[in-house]
Motif scaffolding. Structure first.
Motif, PDB file in Angstrom:
ATOM      1  N   ALA A 227      29.868  40.438  31.425  1.00 27.11           N
ATOM      2  CA  ALA A 227      31.162  40.667  30.773  1.00 27.11           C
ATOM      3  C   ALA A 227      32.278  40.319  31.735  1.00 27.11           C
ATOM      4  CB  ALA A 227      31.274  42.122  30.337  1.00 27.11           C
ATOM      5  N   ALA A 228      33.148  39.450  31.303  1.00 26.43           N
ATOM      6  CA  ALA A 228      34.308  39.067  32.109  1.00 26.43           C
ATOM      7  C   ALA A 228      35.345  38.459  31.184  1.00 26.43           C
ATOM      8  CB  ALA A 228      33.916  38.080  33.201  1.00 26.43           C
ATOM      9  N   GLY A 229      36.602  38.753  31.464  1.00 29.40           N
ATOM     10  CA  GLY A 229      37.680  38.168  30.665  1.00 29.40           C
ATOM     11  C   GLY A 229      37.991  36.759  31.157  1.00 29.40           C
ATOM     12  N   THR A 230      39.228  36.418  31.163  1.00 27.89           N
ATOM     13  CA  THR A 230      39.643  35.101  31.646  1.00 27.89           C
ATOM     14  C   THR A 230      40.437  35.265  32.940  1.00 27.89           C
ATOM     15  OG1 THR A 230      41.655  35.191  30.294  1.00 27.89           O
ATOM     16  CG2 THR A 230      39.711  34.123  29.337  1.00 27.89           C
ATOM     17  N   ILE A 231      40.575  34.169  33.627  1.00 25.81           N
ATOM     18  CA  ILE A 231      41.262  34.167  34.918  1.00 25.81           C
ATOM     19  C   ILE A 231      42.778  34.134  34.702  1.00 25.81           C
ATOM     20  CG2 ILE A 231      41.637  32.812  37.020  1.00 25.81           C
ATOM     21  CD1 ILE A 231      38.736  31.857  36.774  1.00 25.81           C
ATOM     22  N   ALA A 248      44.506  33.874  42.438  1.00 22.21           N
ATOM     23  CA  ALA A 248      43.705  33.919  41.209  1.00 22.21           C
ATOM     24  C   ALA A 248      43.186  35.334  41.031  1.00 22.21           C
ATOM     25  CB  ALA A 248      42.549  32.935  41.293  1.00 22.21           C
ATOM     26  N   ILE A 249      43.248  35.828  39.798  1.00 24.25           N
ATOM     27  CA  ILE A 249      42.847  37.206  39.482  1.00 24.25           C
ATOM     28  C   ILE A 249      41.820  37.174  38.352  1.00 24.25           C
ATOM     29  CG2 ILE A 249      43.664  39.499  38.760  1.00 24.25           C
ATOM     30  CD1 ILE A 249      46.480  38.626  39.661  1.00 24.25           C
ATOM     31  N   GLY A 250      40.820  38.049  38.427  1.00 23.22           N
ATOM     32  CA  GLY A 250      39.865  38.196  37.331  1.00 23.22           C
ATOM     33  C   GLY A 250      38.770  37.151  37.289  1.00 23.22           C
ATOM     34  N   HIS A 251      38.488  36.484  38.374  1.00 21.41           N
ATOM     35  CA  HIS A 251      37.418  35.486  38.384  1.00 21.41           C
ATOM     36  C   HIS A 251      36.062  36.188  38.453  1.00 21.41           C
ATOM     37  CE1 HIS A 251      37.831  36.148  42.775  1.00 21.41           C
ATOM     38  NE2 HIS A 251      39.120  35.935  42.566  1.00 21.41           N
ATOM     39  N   PRO A 313      48.190  34.517  32.366  1.00 21.02           N
ATOM     40  CA  PRO A 313      46.780  34.350  31.942  1.00 21.02           C
ATOM     41  C   PRO A 313      46.446  32.903  31.615  1.00 21.02           C
ATOM     42  CG  PRO A 313      48.094  35.289  30.177  1.00 21.02           C
ATOM     43  CD  PRO A 313      48.999  35.198  31.352  1.00 21.02           C
ATOM     44  N   THR A 314      45.177  32.582  31.741  1.00 25.75           N
ATOM     45  CA  THR A 314      44.645  31.277  31.338  1.00 25.75           C
ATOM     46  C   THR A 314      43.578  31.518  30.268  1.00 25.75           C
ATOM     47  OG1 THR A 314      42.788  31.155  32.883  1.00 25.75           O
ATOM     48  CG2 THR A 314      44.961  30.530  33.728  1.00 25.75           C
ATOM     49  N   SER A 315      42.973  30.476  29.826  1.00 25.22           N
ATOM     50  CA  SER A 315      41.913  30.595  28.811  1.00 25.22           C
ATOM     51  C   SER A 315      40.563  30.161  29.376  1.00 25.22           C
ATOM     52  CB  SER A 315      42.257  29.726  27.590  1.00 25.22           C
ATOM     53  OG  SER A 315      42.419  28.370  27.971  1.00 25.22           O
ATOM     54  N   THR A 316      40.411  30.244  30.684  1.00 22.65           N
ATOM     55  CA  THR A 316      39.180  29.736  31.304  1.00 22.65           C
ATOM     56  C   THR A 316      38.528  30.769  32.206  1.00 22.65           C
ATOM     57  OG1 THR A 316      38.278  27.839  32.508  1.00 22.65           O
ATOM     58  CG2 THR A 316      40.347  28.756  33.302  1.00 22.65           C
ATOM     59  N   GLN A 317      37.222  30.579  32.449  1.00 15.77           N
ATOM     60  CA  GLN A 317      36.449  31.482  33.287  1.00 15.77           C
ATOM     61  C   GLN A 317      35.229  30.732  33.830  1.00 15.77           C
ATOM     62  OE1 GLN A 317      35.859  33.762  35.580  1.00 15.77           O
ATOM     63  NE2 GLN A 317      36.679  35.414  34.247  1.00 15.77           N
ATOM     64  N   PHE A 318      34.755  31.130  35.004  1.00 11.73           N
ATOM     65  CA  PHE A 318      33.538  30.561  35.567  1.00 11.73           C
ATOM     66  C   PHE A 318      32.322  31.011  34.764  1.00 11.73           C
ATOM     67  CE2 PHE A 318      36.186  30.674  39.529  1.00 11.73           C
ATOM     68  CZ  PHE A 318      36.243  29.286  39.726  1.00 11.73           C
ATOM     69  N   ALA A 319      31.285  30.189  34.760  1.00 10.26           N
ATOM     70  CA  ALA A 319      30.038  30.557  34.081  1.00 10.26           C
ATOM     71  C   ALA A 319      29.293  31.613  34.884  1.00 10.26           C
ATOM     72  CB  ALA A 319      29.164  29.312  33.925  1.00 10.26           C
ATOM     73  N   GLN A 320      28.429  32.367  34.182  1.00 11.93           N
ATOM     74  CA  GLN A 320      27.658  33.426  34.828  1.00 11.93           C
ATOM     75  C   GLN A 320      26.493  32.813  35.607  1.00 11.93           C
ATOM     76  OE1 GLN A 320      25.677  36.098  32.136  1.00 11.93           O
ATOM     77  NE2 GLN A 320      25.334  37.670  33.702  1.00 11.93           N
ATOM     78  N   HIS A 321      26.156  33.447  36.710  1.00 14.05           N
ATOM     79  CA  HIS A 321      25.006  33.036  37.532  1.00 14.05           C
ATOM     80  C   HIS A 321      24.117  34.230  37.817  1.00 14.05           C
ATOM     81  CE1 HIS A 321      25.704  28.788  38.847  1.00 14.05           C
ATOM     82  NE2 HIS A 321      26.907  29.064  38.366  1.00 14.05           N
TER      83      HIS A 321
END
Length: 321
Positions: A227-231, A248-251, A313-321
């Protein structure tokens, strides 16, 4: 008359004796010359023979026999010195050919290169340490994120904090009693906090043991949460077109790099201990931003204006690993 005849006879005898003596002298001289002539070639032959022998000996000593297939003879020094050079070059050629990329090996070769971006805290590694507890207030700290909404946060020891590289990382903490908690790194725990130590907020520590315990043996590892929002992006107070700090916040995953696009291409900004990336001459401020996480994933963010101390806010996020 008779006297005159006797004198003439005596003169003729003296001339004959002189001629005989001269002839004898000449004969002896000739004999000596012959002897000299006869003996001289012998000395030349001896000298030539000695020289030839010396040359022959000098030619026969150093080089190996040229008889094909003779393995008993030892090689000459030049051949011996050439042999190690040839053998030394063989492993290099072997390594070069074995290191050549192929379609099947391209993917595994990429993993170490991207994982190395992680710094001290690496994925899939369990670290031993100790958990302590502190009063976190509203949850703000050295990472400059501001107040925390859930207070499941921790301060990382200075060594593993690594000039804010640990900021924003999610860490899963396990206690020996079987309890566990996931925290986000928002602060730095200065010395005497030791490598491996986590200073947990009171709320987070209480998930493992009563806060009165004060100190607890733990293990912990890096987590890429589901679970993660966007950056979001924030420019530091005082930023302008001539100087700026970017955060950068929320990565989901820890950041390895932040770059800005300039007229000369992408420029990597230096990271500070308070978790801002600085452009001291204003280059790239207000332009496109490229984020790279410790796994090598890259996100390009456009349209972020220089608005100091505003979370955008942006509309992007890193993929989960």
């Amino acid at each position: 008359m008779h006297e005159t005849t006797r004198q003439a006879a005596r003169q003729r005898r003296r001339r004959r004796r002189l001629m005989i003596a001269t002839s004898s002298g000449l004969a002896v001289t000739a004999l000596l010359v012959c002897l000299v002539v006869v003996m001289q070639p012998d000395r030349k032959e001896d000298t030539a023979s000695a020289a030839a022998t010396a040359v022959t000996d000098s030619r026969q000593t150093p080089p190996p026999p040229t008889t094909p297939g003779d393995k008993s003879s030892s090689p000459s020094p030049s051949a011996t010195s050439a042999s190690p050079k040839a053998s030394a070059s063989t492993p290099k050629a072997s390594r070069s050919s074995s290191a050549a990329p192929s379609p099947s090996s391209a993917s595994p070769r990429t993993a170490p290169a991207t994982t190395s971006l992680a710094g001290r805290i690496r994925p899939k590694v369990t670290y031993p340490g100790v958990a302590t507890v502190y009063e976190a207030g509203v949850g703000d700290g050295a990472c400059s994120f501001g107040p925390s909404s859930d207070m499941m946060i921790a301060a990382m020891n200075t060594t593993d904090y690594e000039t804010s590289r640990a900021c924003g990382a999610y860490v899963r903490v396990h206690a020996a009693n079987g309890n566990s908690v996931t925290v986000r790194i928002t602060n730095e725990c200065p010395l005497p906090c030791a490598p491996g130590q986590l200073d947990l907020s009171e709320q987070a520590f209480a998930k493992l043991a009563p806060t009165s315990t004060g100190r607890l043996a733990i293990t912990w590892s890096l987590l890429s949460p589901a679970a993660a929002g966007t950056i979001s992006i924030r420019y530091k107070t005082g930023s302008s077109a001539y100087w700026c700090g970017i955060q950068a916040i929320g990565h989901r995953n820890p950041l390895a790099r932040l770059e800005v696009r300039t007229d000369n291409g992408w420029r990597q900004l230096a990271r500070t201990g308070y978790n801002y990336f600085l452009s001291p001459d204003g280059s790239g401020c207000g332009g496109a931003i490229r984020l790279t996480d410790i796994y090598g994933q890259q996100l390009t963010i456009n349209g972020i204006a220089v608005r100091p101390n505003v979370v955008q806010p942006t509309s992007t996020q890193f993929a989960q690993h």
